[in-house]
Design an enzyme around this catalytic site. Structure first.
Site, PDB file in Angstrom:
ATOM      1  CB  SER A  56      -1.017   0.077   1.211  1.00 53.29           C
ATOM      2  OG  SER A  56      -1.922   1.053   1.242  1.00 53.29           O
ATOM      3  NE  ARG A 104      -8.126   1.570  11.003  1.00 51.04           N
ATOM      4  CZ  ARG A 104      -7.110   1.181  10.581  1.00 51.04           C
ATOM      5  NH1 ARG A 104      -6.611   2.043   9.556  1.00 51.04           N
ATOM      6  NH2 ARG A 104      -6.611  -0.170  10.686  1.00 51.04           N
ATOM      7  CG  ASP A 137      -6.409  -3.661  -3.194  1.00 48.50           C
ATOM      8  OD1 ASP A 137      -7.632  -2.837  -2.992  1.00 48.50           O
ATOM      9  OD2 ASP A 137      -5.469  -3.576  -2.910  1.00 48.50           O
ATOM     10  CG  HIS A 140      -5.744  -2.132   0.463  1.00 46.48           C
ATOM     11  ND1 HIS A 140      -4.805  -2.109  -0.770  1.00 46.48           N
ATOM     12  CD2 HIS A 140      -5.278  -1.176   1.449  1.00 46.48           C
ATOM     13  CE1 HIS A 140      -4.004  -1.132  -0.436  1.00 46.48           C
ATOM     14  NE2 HIS A 140      -4.266  -0.639   0.784  1.00 46.48           N
TER      15      HIS A 140
END
Lengths: 202, 377
Positions: free
Chosen positions: B156, B226, B321, B354
């Site tokens: 990432s 978040r 992802d 992801h």
């Protein structure tokens, strides 16, 4: 490919100059590219979809790209390879003509091999009423990964029709080159192809 | 409990750098500290060092544990990858994990004291970029006596740092390992980041970023940020499989308390994160993600941008992802092919979206392990 491919490595290698850029479509565990890296110092890349083969290529020290060939080669640039190889897997691809054209867009020359349905013993099997099963066609009709069934003569006709130049044809049976009528004597046909109008030898 | 494949108990170290660091924004950091951990031993030739770069919420604590009494709760974030006998094998490699500049796990960041004011930087901490992180990491490499990394690896945002290393210091990286990453964020990626930032910036407890002085933290904003982020880390299929439309009470109650299990899960993830992470770090890290675009100076031509790289590459993506989809990794691969770099690319079938890059699905670790094994130390 490791199972059946080795006999043609030497012949393919003769068409490859040292230091070339080579793309091998459906490269299996990468043994052909590894062989060409070791004997010709090529810069090779393989395309392979099977996860186990991808790992095997990496273990063989071969660059491998996990792409799906049915999506074509659109990400590859024109003339970015000297040779684009497809060894014993053309019969497993549905989009035959677009793929052949893509191979000759990306590469100066294409090297293609496939099992020849016109091989004598195969004709005999059909004459007896059954689909051929042999070393290079080891599958039953209902479990075969092959989706295209064609002969050397069929492929010659397609190349003529599509303006693809056949620069060399070798026919093999039992791993050995054969003379005479390739469509009758050849279990496998191995072609060196180019674009019509561009010079032989790429 | 001793796991022979664990690096065991680890103690973070702090490196202090007194030389000023000019940042991409034009701002300057008078000096800084980087908290880091190392696993395995640097060989005599100093040729076996591997840098692990962390993503948005990661840290220097890559492997092993911090509390011998409670190893499971203090495990490093990539412990399944790093250790003796694991794919990134610490018997072969000297592995370095570092908390990035602007982080909240001990490296100099918004919580640190601003030498000019004697108070925490808070919102005055300058925005740092992926390029700045790599510059700071390069100083740590110098300090550790590492001239050339055998590999720089990250997933990432960590993958962006690995890529940046190969561009900023082409001669100092032999292998770039870029996992579940992208050459730049899409408008959709930036949009999600912006929602997360607005959640924090509009929290009344944010106080313009100087909440430390007020004795509060913008917990609600960080929690919301978040929760939004977490949705983008998971795949639709995986959420459907894990939570579906399961109701906590078996029937609707017609109120705004937790009813669907997915709500419970997101609130739990948000709460847990908001307790441990710093809102200013979250803000500046999302900006670092947004700004990263090595092709920007090359009229958007990634192929030209990557011409400087000298490393070999391993690139991997995951089929489910959608945050950094396989297409984004393929862009990197094609740009590397254009430049004649050696590169292998694995597109891994994994249903975890992801976050798959943090898991150990068989093909993923087999392919990555094979690549790491092929790297000469």
């Amino acid at each position: 490919m490791t199972l059946y491919g080795r006999f043609d490595f030497d012949y393919i290698a003769r068409w490859i100059s040292p230091g070339e850029r080579v793309l091998d479509l459906g490269c299996g565990d990468g043994s052909l590219l590894r062989y060409l890296q070791e004997t010709k110092g090529i810069r090779g890349y393989g395309v392979e979809l099977d996860p186990g083969n991808v790992t095997a290529c990496i273990q063989n020290g071969v660059n491998v790209l996990q792409f799906d060939l049915e999506r074509g080669l659109q990400g590859f640039e024109d003339d970015s390879f000297d040779h684009v190889i497809m060894s014993l897997s053309l019969q497993t691809v549905r989009h035959t003509v677009p793929l052949l054209k893509e191979m000759l867009r990306v590469g100066h020359e294409a090297v293609v091999s496939f099992p020849n349905f016109g091989y004598g013993p195969h004709r005999e099997a059909i004459a007896k009423g059954r689909m051929p099963v042999s070393k290079h066609l080891p599958y039953q009709w209902y479990d075969s990964p092959n989706v295209r069934f064609f002969t050397i003569a069929d492929f010659d006709a397609l190349c003529a029709e599509q303006g693809i130049q056949v620069r060399e044809l070798l026919a093999f049976a039992d791993g050995q080159p054969v003379g005479g009528d390739p469509n009758l004597k050849g279990e496998v046909g191995l072609y060196r192809l180019g674009r019509q109008g561009s010079g032989p030898g790429g | 409990m001793t796991d022979p494949r664990s690096v065991g108990l680890v103690v973070p170290q702090t490196a202090r750098f007194d030389q000023e660091l000019p940042l991409k924004s034009g701002a300057r950091l008078p000096g800084f500290e980087l908290v880091h951990e190392t696993y395995g031993n640097l060989n005599a030739a100093r040729s076996n060092a591997v840098l692990v770069c962390h993503a948005l919420s990661g840290s220097h604590h890559v492997a092993g544990y911090h509390d011998a009494a409670d190893p499971d709760k203090t495990l490093g974030w990539w412990d399944n990858l790093v250790g003796p006998g694991k794919p990134l094998d610490t018997r072969k490699f000297f592995v370095v994990g570092v908390n990035n500049l602007g982080g909240c796990y001990g490296s100099t960041g918004p919580r640190s004291l601003n030498p000019e004011t004697g108070k925490p930087y808070g919102a005055d901490f300058p925005l740092v970029t992926v390029e700045d992180w790599v510059e700071a990491q390069a100083r740590l490499a110098d300090r550790l006596g590492i001239d050339t990394w055998a590999a720089v690896i990250g997933g990432s945002l960590g993958g962006m740092q690995a890529l940046q290393w190969t561009l900023a210091y082409p001669e100092r990286v032999r292998h770039g390992i870029v996992i579940a990453s992208a050459p730049k964020l899409s408008a959709q990626n930036i949009a999600f980041n912006e929602v997360a930032r607005q959640a924090i910036l509009s929290d009344p407890d944010f106080h313009g970023g100087h909440y430390y002085e007020h004795g509060v933290v913008p917990r609600n904003g960080l929690r919301l940020a978040r929760m939004v982020g977490h949705i983008t880390y998971l795949s639709d299929d995986q959420m459907a499989e894990k939570f579906g439309r399961k109701l906590r009470h078996g029937e609707p109650r017609f109120n705004y308390d937790v009813e669907f299990e997915i709500e419970s899960y997101l609130r739990y993830q948000g709460d847990r994160f908001a307790k441990s992470f710093d809102a200013n770090t979250y803000l500046l890290t999302t900006k670092a993600l947004d700004y990263f675009d090595p092709a920007f100076d090359y009229d958007g031509d990634l192929r030209a941008a990557l011409a400087r790289a000298r490393a070999d590459f391993f690139v991997a993506s995951f089929t489910t992802d959608w945050r950094f989809a396989p297409e984004r990794s393929r862009e990197i691969v094609y740009a590397l092919l254009h430049n004649g770099r050696r590169v292998s690319y694995a597109e891994i079938d994994c249903d975890a979206g992801h976050d798959s890059f943090l898991l150990d699905s068989p093909h993923y670790h087999a392919a990555l392990g094979a690549y790491l094994e092929g790297i000469s130390a």
